[in-house]
Design a protein around this motif. Structure first.
Motif, PDB file in Angstrom:
ATOM      1  N   HIS A 131     -13.014  -1.545   9.091  1.00  8.28           N
ATOM      2  CA  HIS A 131     -12.237  -0.438   8.529  1.00  8.28           C
ATOM      3  C   HIS A 131     -13.038   0.852   8.507  1.00  8.28           C
ATOM      4  CE1 HIS A 131      -9.369   1.666   5.901  1.00  8.28           C
ATOM      5  NE2 HIS A 131     -10.443   2.143   5.298  1.00  8.28           N
ATOM      6  N   ARG A 147       0.830  -1.196   0.000  1.00  9.81           N
ATOM      7  CA  ARG A 147       0.000   0.000   0.000  1.00  9.81           C
ATOM      8  C   ARG A 147       0.868   1.250   0.000  1.00  9.81           C
ATOM      9  NH1 ARG A 147      -3.020  -0.095   5.215  1.00  9.81           N
ATOM     10  NH2 ARG A 147      -3.690  -2.142   4.487  1.00  9.81           N
ATOM     11  N   GLU A 148       1.881   1.241   0.846  1.00  6.75           N
ATOM     12  CA  GLU A 148       2.747   2.420   0.946  1.00  6.75           C
ATOM     13  C   GLU A 148       3.553   2.625  -0.328  1.00  6.75           C
ATOM     14  OE1 GLU A 148       4.949   1.467   4.417  1.00  6.75           O
ATOM     15  OE2 GLU A 148       3.430   2.270   5.802  1.00  6.75           O
ATOM     16  N   VAL A 196      -5.289   4.428  -3.447  1.00 11.18           N
ATOM     17  CA  VAL A 196      -4.087   4.776  -2.711  1.00 11.18           C
ATOM     18  C   VAL A 196      -3.533   6.186  -2.939  1.00 11.18           C
ATOM     19  CG1 VAL A 196      -1.795   3.950  -2.186  1.00 11.18           C
ATOM     20  CG2 VAL A 196      -3.486   2.402  -3.140  1.00 11.18           C
ATOM     21  N   HIS A 229      -7.873   4.474   1.673  1.00  6.79           N
ATOM     22  CA  HIS A 229      -6.663   4.679   2.462  1.00  6.79           C
ATOM     23  C   HIS A 229      -6.624   6.073   3.043  1.00  6.79           C
ATOM     24  CE1 HIS A 229      -5.017   1.286  -0.130  1.00  6.79           C
ATOM     25  NE2 HIS A 229      -5.258   0.833   1.066  1.00  6.79           N
ATOM     26  N   LYS A 230      -7.515   6.899   2.553  1.00  9.81           N
ATOM     27  CA  LYS A 230      -7.521   8.284   2.998  1.00  9.81           C
ATOM     28  C   LYS A 230      -8.477   8.483   4.170  1.00  9.81           C
ATOM     29  CE  LYS A 230      -6.780  12.407   0.143  1.00  9.81           C
ATOM     30  NZ  LYS A 230      -7.185  13.092  -1.105  1.00  9.81           N
TER      31      LYS A 230
END
Lengths: 160, 160
Positions: free
Chosen positions: B112, A145-146, A159, B51-52
């Motif tokens: 999540h 993910r990073e 992402v 992811h935000k």
DNA sequence: CGGGATTTCATGGGAGTCAATGGATTTACA
DNA sequence: TGTAAATCCATTGACTCCCATGAAATCCCG
């Protein structure tokens, strides 16, 4: 289109058996060159140790054939051809699920991926999938993910 | 053209089910690659954790395919491809609504987004949509409004 | 323009089905 | 004949499908 999506948890029993996630079984059949849809038709699946990670890479018959195409792009008697052929074939194995949808993982592959009876994870990668130790998989997902974020992937909703 | 518009309230039942807003169902079908318009045709829908924000991102089949296109721009056996494939696929899930137009959210995604039985919100985002806990969505709206107001207050030339 | 009738949604619960897992039994092979 | 491997069997639990109810919006007709 994507065949393998999502993360599926599983367990390794004392005999080295794992249930192939139900969501994957259909894809293994459609990814077979035979195209046989009979319920008794075996769904062949190819596994090989990953070069990059402590995990196993899983392929349908069609996806594995794509590796062979890649191989055939190289000059037939070149060193590269020989090396790649060895890398692809010598460590790979062809498996068929039993009546209950389970496969038996060879001890060598279990060792490579560091699998134990504490839980394993199937990670969907679209055309292929990976088999990980469950806790290692979680770390890998965070890393992926990073690193994907570092690519400045700009498609909607992904992402950032 | 915008497929998903507006905010729709919903509830999560004890089994993790949610009704897909009626206004979204038609878009899910037109966004399906099969193009099948038969009433019995399943309307596939893809979800992935944002992811935000603590929310889920929803895609039609076509919208999700755009992510795959992005992936295919990268060299097939590169590290970047591997990272992005894992990021995109391993956390996503493909769902189909049942006869009543409901989907079942996996526990991981419920966690999540911090969803509970107190109410959830579908937020239209044009080609995609988001699923939020209702109160979290409300707080986020207020926060965004306040921060926007603060920016205006300090912006040159703005007098109150 | 109303008021009732009808359809579409939303939601809750229950029963049946299938997947996952553990273990036993048979077969293969040294 | 002993050992390992493959096949078969059984149980549990999760998930899917199905029906039933209630609410709300829409339609239709007076």
């Amino acid at each position: 289109m994507a065949d393998f999506i999502g993360t599926h948890q599983g367990k390794l029993d004392a005999k080295g058996r794992v249930s192939v996630p139900a969501a994957y079984r259909a894809s293994l059949k459609t990814g077979s060159t035979s195209g046989n849809t009979a319920p008794t038709a075996p769904a062949p699946l190819y596994l090989r140790p990953s070069h990059k990670f402590p995990c196993l890479e899983g392929f349908t018959e069609k996806a594995f054939a794509r590796l062979e195409e890649e191989l055939n792009k190289l000059p037939e008697f070149s060193d590269e051809h020989a090396d790649l052929a060895t890398a692809i074939y010598s460590e790979a194995i062809r498996l068929e699920a039993d009546k209950e949808g389970r496969i038996v993982l060879p001890a060598e592959l279990i060792g490579h991926a560091g699998l134990n009876e504490g839980g394993i994870a199937f990670l969907g990668k679209g055309k292929t999938f990976e088999i990980w130790d469950a806790s290692t998989a979680e770390r890998r997902k965070i890393e992926a993910r990073e690193r994907a974020a570092a690519l400045h992937f700009t498609a909607p909703g992904v992402v950032h």
